[in-house]
Design a protein around this motif. Structure first.
Motif, PDB file in Angstrom:
ATOM      1  N   GLY A  63       0.769  -1.236   0.000  1.00  0.00           N
ATOM      2  CA  GLY A  63       0.000   0.000   0.000  1.00  0.00           C
ATOM      3  C   GLY A  63       0.798   1.284   0.000  1.00  0.00           C
ATOM      4  N   PHE A  64       2.114   1.217  -0.091  1.00  0.00           N
ATOM      5  CA  PHE A  64       2.914   2.433  -0.149  1.00  0.00           C
ATOM      6  C   PHE A  64       2.872   3.001  -1.564  1.00  0.00           C
ATOM      7  N   THR A  65       2.656   4.302  -1.671  1.00  0.00           N
ATOM      8  CA  THR A  65       2.530   4.978  -2.949  1.00  0.00           C
ATOM      9  C   THR A  65       3.896   5.394  -3.482  1.00  0.00           C
ATOM     10  N   ALA A  66       4.174   5.021  -4.732  1.00  0.00           N
ATOM     11  CA  ALA A  66       5.404   5.396  -5.437  1.00  0.00           C
ATOM     12  C   ALA A  66       6.661   5.117  -4.623  1.00  0.00           C
ATOM     13  N   PRO A  67       6.844   3.874  -4.156  1.00  0.00           N
ATOM     14  CA  PRO A  67       8.053   3.595  -3.378  1.00  0.00           C
ATOM     15  C   PRO A  67       9.308   3.561  -4.252  1.00  0.00           C
ATOM     16  N   ALA A  68      10.410   3.958  -3.649  1.00  0.00           N
ATOM     17  CA  ALA A  68      11.731   3.846  -4.265  1.00  0.00           C
ATOM     18  C   ALA A  68      12.683   3.430  -3.155  1.00  0.00           C
ATOM     19  N   ALA A  69      13.750   2.704  -3.500  1.00  0.00           N
ATOM     20  CA  ALA A  69      14.618   2.173  -2.448  1.00  0.00           C
ATOM     21  C   ALA A  69      16.073   2.127  -2.870  1.00  0.00           C
ATOM     22  N   ASN A  70      16.922   2.322  -1.885  1.00  0.00           N
ATOM     23  CA  ASN A  70      18.351   2.070  -2.008  1.00  0.00           C
ATOM     24  C   ASN A  70      18.680   0.930  -1.064  1.00  0.00           C
ATOM     25  N   LEU A  71      19.172  -0.163  -1.609  1.00  0.00           N
ATOM     26  CA  LEU A  71      19.627  -1.295  -0.806  1.00  0.00           C
ATOM     27  C   LEU A  71      21.112  -1.438  -1.067  1.00  0.00           C
ATOM     28  N   SER A  72      21.896  -1.441  -0.009  1.00  0.00           N
ATOM     29  CA  SER A  72      23.338  -1.513  -0.195  1.00  0.00           C
ATOM     30  C   SER A  72      23.994  -2.156   1.012  1.00  0.00           C
ATOM     31  N   ALA A  73      25.285  -2.357   0.900  1.00  0.00           N
ATOM     32  CA  ALA A  73      26.036  -2.991   1.980  1.00  0.00           C
ATOM     33  C   ALA A  73      27.464  -2.488   1.967  1.00  0.00           C
ATOM     34  N   GLY A  74      28.070  -2.498   3.133  1.00  0.00           N
ATOM     35  CA  GLY A  74      29.480  -2.171   3.242  1.00  0.00           C
ATOM     36  C   GLY A  74      29.795  -0.804   3.809  1.00  0.00           C
ATOM     37  N   TYR A  75      28.873   0.123   3.757  1.00  0.00           N
ATOM     38  CA  TYR A  75      29.111   1.437   4.354  1.00  0.00           C
ATOM     39  C   TYR A  75      29.008   1.295   5.875  1.00  0.00           C
ATOM     40  N   HIS A  76      29.961   1.855   6.595  1.00  0.00           N
ATOM     41  CA  HIS A  76      29.947   1.725   8.046  1.00  0.00           C
ATOM     42  C   HIS A  76      29.323   2.910   8.760  1.00  0.00           C
ATOM     43  N   THR A  77      29.171   4.035   8.078  1.00  0.00           N
ATOM     44  CA  THR A  77      28.567   5.219   8.693  1.00  0.00           C
ATOM     45  C   THR A  77      27.502   5.791   7.762  1.00  0.00           C
ATOM     46  N   LEU A  78      26.622   6.582   8.333  1.00  0.00           N
ATOM     47  CA  LEU A  78      25.617   7.269   7.524  1.00  0.00           C
ATOM     48  C   LEU A  78      26.290   8.206   6.526  1.00  0.00           C
ATOM     49  N   ALA A  79      27.341   8.882   6.939  1.00  0.00           N
ATOM     50  CA  ALA A  79      28.049   9.797   6.035  1.00  0.00           C
ATOM     51  C   ALA A  79      28.594   9.047   4.819  1.00  0.00           C
ATOM     52  N   GLU A  80      29.161   7.852   5.028  1.00  0.00           N
ATOM     53  CA  GLU A  80      29.673   7.054   3.906  1.00  0.00           C
ATOM     54  C   GLU A  80      28.543   6.632   2.978  1.00  0.00           C
ATOM     55  N   ALA A  81      27.445   6.158   3.558  1.00  0.00           N
ATOM     56  CA  ALA A  81      26.314   5.707   2.742  1.00  0.00           C
ATOM     57  C   ALA A  81      25.761   6.867   1.920  1.00  0.00           C
TER      58      ALA A  81
END
Length: 164
Positions: A100-118
């Motif tokens: 039921g979420f409208t117009a979803p978009a996503a980033n799925l990733s791995a390996g970044y250790h901090t929010l700043a890196e991601a």
């Protein structure tokens, strides 16, 4: 006499400085905190603010942290950590739309250790940057999961959706 007054005032000023609580100087902002440890959680409000500022600089509206998207992001990050590999963003978006979420978009990733890196990595990748700058986005959910035996250590799920 003036000299005694100056000495007295100087003494009072020094005493006042000593009674003030000390501010912790070594505390890093949460976007630099390592999430490659058990119990670590990404600061969703900080992520919203960072991404929101980036969006504002690109003429886009703000985002609000959405509890449903938070739960979906957490479940996806944990699933990726359990499988020891990133998931398909397209499959995740399809599940979000079915929920039921409208117009979803996503980033799925791995390996970044901090929010700043991601955040930096996502901005530098055209497909991930499109999610950050999705003009329909009004809500956000973000989560990480730690997998100590994985080569990646930290799995990320960022999801945005339109107002619903």
């Amino acid at each position: 006499m003036k000299r005694l007054i100056l000495i007295g005032l100087s003494t009072l000023a020094l005493a006042a400085c000593q009674s003030q609580p000390r501010v912790q100087q070594n505390r890093k902002p949460s976007f630099y905190a390592s999430l490659a440890q058990a119990g670590a959680e990404v600061d969703a409000a900080m992520a919203r603010d960072m991404i929101g500022a980036y969006r504002r600089n690109n003429g886009l509206g703000p985002l609000a942290v959405d509890p449903g998207l938070q739960a979906a992001a957490r479940a996806e990050a944990e699933a990726m950590a359990a499988a020891d590999r990133p998931s398909s963003a397209e499959a995740f978006k399809a599940r979000l739309a079915a929920a039921g979420f409208t117009a979803p978009a996503a980033n799925l990733s791995a390996g970044y250790h901090t929010l700043a890196e991601a955040f930096s990595g996502w901005r530098e990748s055209a497909p991930h940057n499109r999610v950050l700058l999705d003009p329909q986005a009004a809500r956000i959910g973000i989560a990480t999961a730690y997998a100590p035996n994985s080569k990646y250590k930290v799995y990320w799920a960022l999801v945005v959706a339109a107002k619903g």
